[in-house]
Design a protein around this motif. Structure first.
Motif, mmCIF file in Angstrom:
data_model
loop_
_atom_site.group_PDB
_atom_site.id
_atom_site.type_symbol
_atom_site.label_atom_id
_atom_site.label_comp_id
_atom_site.label_asym_id
_atom_site.label_seq_id
_atom_site.Cartn_x
_atom_site.Cartn_y
_atom_site.Cartn_z
ATOM 1 N N VAL A 131 48.205 22.041 35.396
ATOM 2 C CA VAL A 131 47.858 22.071 36.811
ATOM 3 C C VAL A 131 48.403 23.321 37.486
ATOM 4 C CG1 VAL A 131 47.576 19.587 37.147
ATOM 5 C CG2 VAL A 131 49.859 20.589 37.311
ATOM 6 N N GLN A 132 49.426 23.935 36.874
ATOM 7 C CA GLN A 132 49.958 25.171 37.438
ATOM 8 C C GLN A 132 48.913 26.290 37.358
ATOM 9 O OE1 GLN A 132 52.645 24.682 38.942
ATOM 10 N NE2 GLN A 132 53.274 22.780 37.959
ATOM 11 N N SER A 133 48.312 26.448 36.187
ATOM 12 C CA SER A 133 47.297 27.490 36.050
ATOM 13 C C SER A 133 46.001 27.096 36.747
ATOM 14 C CB SER A 133 47.017 27.775 34.575
ATOM 15 O OG SER A 133 46.598 26.610 33.903
ATOM 16 N N THR A 134 45.755 25.791 36.857
ATOM 17 C CA THR A 134 44.579 25.347 37.604
ATOM 18 C C THR A 134 44.675 25.797 39.054
ATOM 19 O OG1 THR A 134 44.452 23.395 36.185
ATOM 20 C CG2 THR A 134 43.144 23.361 38.180
ATOM 21 N N THR A 135 45.887 25.702 39.617
ATOM 22 C CA THR A 135 46.100 26.177 40.981
ATOM 23 C C THR A 135 45.805 27.659 41.094
ATOM 24 O OG1 THR A 135 47.800 24.500 41.339
ATOM 25 C CG2 THR A 135 47.788 26.368 42.855
ATOM 26 N N GLY A 136 46.314 28.441 40.119
ATOM 27 C CA GLY A 136 46.077 29.881 40.144
ATOM 28 C C GLY A 136 44.616 30.232 39.988
ATOM 29 N N GLY A 137 43.940 29.558 39.050
ATOM 30 C CA GLY A 137 42.524 29.822 38.851
ATOM 31 C C GLY A 137 41.697 29.424 40.055
ATOM 32 N N TYR A 138 42.064 28.316 40.650
ATOM 33 C CA TYR A 138 41.372 27.862 41.859
ATOM 34 C C TYR A 138 41.521 28.908 42.963
ATOM 35 C CZ TYR A 138 39.834 24.724 45.590
ATOM 36 O OH TYR A 138 39.161 24.155 46.638
ATOM 37 N N ASP A 139 42.737 29.444 43.092
ATOM 38 C CA ASP A 139 42.985 30.420 44.153
ATOM 39 C C ASP A 139 42.131 31.673 43.974
ATOM 40 O OD1 ASP A 139 44.926 31.241 46.457
ATOM 41 O OD2 ASP A 139 44.938 32.950 45.093
#
Length: 519
Positions: free
Chosen positions: A32-40
């Protein structure tokens, strides 16, 4: 069935009895950490296309770059705090605080009334992301079994494209709304991933290496058993892994290794680990993907696709393609190796960048008479470029540094790699729209030249880490392994055996010894 797992911190844990079930939670907690970054990244890509966003803030090239790059300002400072937090508070608490700070930043970003508020919110968001990313990378690399580490840590960043895909779909759905909610709704939804992380944290254990470092030996052995053998404390793999961790940390203590940031430059071996490991961050940043990651609209403009809805649709398709390539790349890294996959990916990037530059120049010279085949060919190669980038750099970004660096420098070293990535990103994300506006296709040629240098550096200096535990990397950098047990993978594959009676006696005496804490 969930079983209590002592953590040595204020954040308790009750984990699944099944190793496979625990592995799923470990992945969910960290990705979910990288999901946040990718989403951003994808969200800003979409917002930079939306008139409701650009008109609301009255953006030009400079303020567009500032709004977008401000997250990297926070990401620039976040890793500075991440290393000490991860080492002293524990891996899981550091992820908790990083996620909480990220949520606060997202709420402020959603409520932004002007550029200043938007920028401050994104700085805070980036600060929280910086802490979470470093803590998650260290945590997953130290907790996953060796045979699953490439997939476990690779997926940590592969899910960047899951977040990007979700954001692309949401911005496409809200893109035609005639109000500021067209960009506020995508912004608010970004918080869901950090919330999921906080919810899952009580159901995963603390890093066994951190527990040994803190002198919590029996607790560490239990975690090794939970993550390797369905909580079987007497399993030969569990005993081998546990003994190897303790022996190696004891050796580091005898050598005077500390958790200070100065440790990363203290010895020749530490400096070599640091330079090789941290290179993944800067190399991935300058590869050329920032153009499509944050300024796809401008990139498509140079290829002749100017309709905003068409660009948003291209954003969705691009992220599906990149996710597939990242997963394929993770498989290559696990089976083929880290260095070989990086060289293949980087070579393909060079070819793509020069082709994109050439096709974009042809379009720029005669935009009114450019054929459809030229336009679609340019877009196709842009998509290939992003896919080839995803093959190596997406899974390697957190995997390679955490493998190369030993315990005493792992958190601070990964933090420094992330720091350098964000330092470069602050510059490049701000400069890219200005560069595209002023020199157009030549930006691709500049990126291609950088990538040739990167290929040479990887070929000469990188080492292969496939198939080794984190402690067994010492054989590469220190000249020898610092534990008497056979290599873990050799034991697992039946190529080596251990005397369970002797090993059980040795590990049973460990808890009676003085703590191995390295201050």
């Amino acid at each position: 069935m969930f079983r209590k797992s002592p953590t040595g911190t204020w954040l308790p844990a009750r984990v699944p009895g099944s190793t496979n079930g625990l592995a799923v939670l470990l992945v969910l907690c960290s990705v979910v950490q990288s999901t946040t970054g990718g989403y951003d990244g994808s969200m800003l890509n979409g917002l930079n296309i939306l008139p409701s966003y650009t008109d609301y803030f009255h953006l030009n090239a400079a303020t567009t770059g500032l709004n977008t790059a401000s997250v990297f300002i926070g990401g620039f400072f976040g890793p500075m705090a991440a290393g000490p937090m991860t080492d002293h508070l524990g891996r899981r608490p550091a992820m908790f605080w990083g996620s909480l700070i990220t949520i606060i930043g997202i709420i402020l970003q959603t409520a932004a009334q002007n550029i200043a508020m938007f920028v401050v919110a994104r700085i805070l968001l980036g600060f929280g992301q910086g802490i979470s990313a470093v803590a998650a990378g260290v945590y997953l690399s130290e907790t996953f079994p060796t045979r699953w580490r490439a997939w476990g840590v690779g997926l940590l960043n592969d899910f960047y494209y899951v977040g990007a895909l979700i954001a692309a779909g949401i911005t496409l759905g809200t893109g035609q709304w005639q109000s500021t909610w067209a960009w506020r709704v995508p912004s608010l939804f970004q918080a869901i991933f950090s919330i999921i992380c906080i919810i899952i944290l009580p159901f995963v254990p603390e890093s066994p290496r951190w527990l040994v470092h803190e002198g919590l030996f029996e607790e560490a052995r239990l975690v090794v058993a939970q993550t390797n053998a369905d909580s079987d404390l007497a399993n030969p793999i569990v005993l081998t892994v546990y003994k190897e961790i303790v022996d190696t940390l004891k050796w580091e203590k005898k050598q005077g290794r500390t958790m200070s940031p100065k440790e990363i430059i203290k010895t020749p071996a530490a400096r070599r680990r640091m330079l090789i490991g941290m290179s993944a961050g800067p190399f991935s940043c300058v590869a050329g993907n920032i153009i499509a990651s944050y300024y796809l609209g401008s990139e498509l403009d140079t290829a002749g696709i100017t309709d905003s809805i068409d660009q948003l649709k291209a954003n969705v398709v691009l992220n599906v393609w990149c996710l597939g390539c990242a997963l394929a790349g993770t498989h290559l890294i696990a089976k083929w190796g880290r260095k070989s996959t990086a060289l293949l990916s980087e070579s393909l990037l060079v070819i793509c960048l020069f082709v994109i530059g050439g096709l974009s120049k042809m379009y720029a010279d005669n935009p009114d008479t450019a054929s459809k085949s030229l336009i679609y060919g340019d877009v196709a190669v842009m998509f290939l470029f992003q896919g080839f980038y995803s093959i190596a750099w997406t899974p390697l970004l957190f995997l390679y540094p955490s493998e190369v660096m030993n315990y005493s420098i792992r958190a601070n070293g990964l933090a420094f790699s992330t720091f350098m990535l964000n330092a470069l990103a602050v510059l490049l994300v701000f400069v890219m729209p200005i560069g595209l506006e002023n020199i157009g296709w030549k930006m691709y040629m500049v990126n291609g030249s950088w990538d040739i240098v990167i290929i040479v550096l990887i070929a000469v200096y990188w080492v292969e880490t496939k198939g080794r535990t984190l402690e067994e990397m010492d054989a590469i950098f220190e000249g020898e392994k610092h534990s008497s047990v056979p290599d873990v993978e050799a034991v697992r594959l039946g190529k080596a055996t251990v005397d369970l009676t002797v090993l059980e006696e040795e590990v049973s005496n460990i808890a009676k010894q003085a703590p191995v804490k390295i201050d």
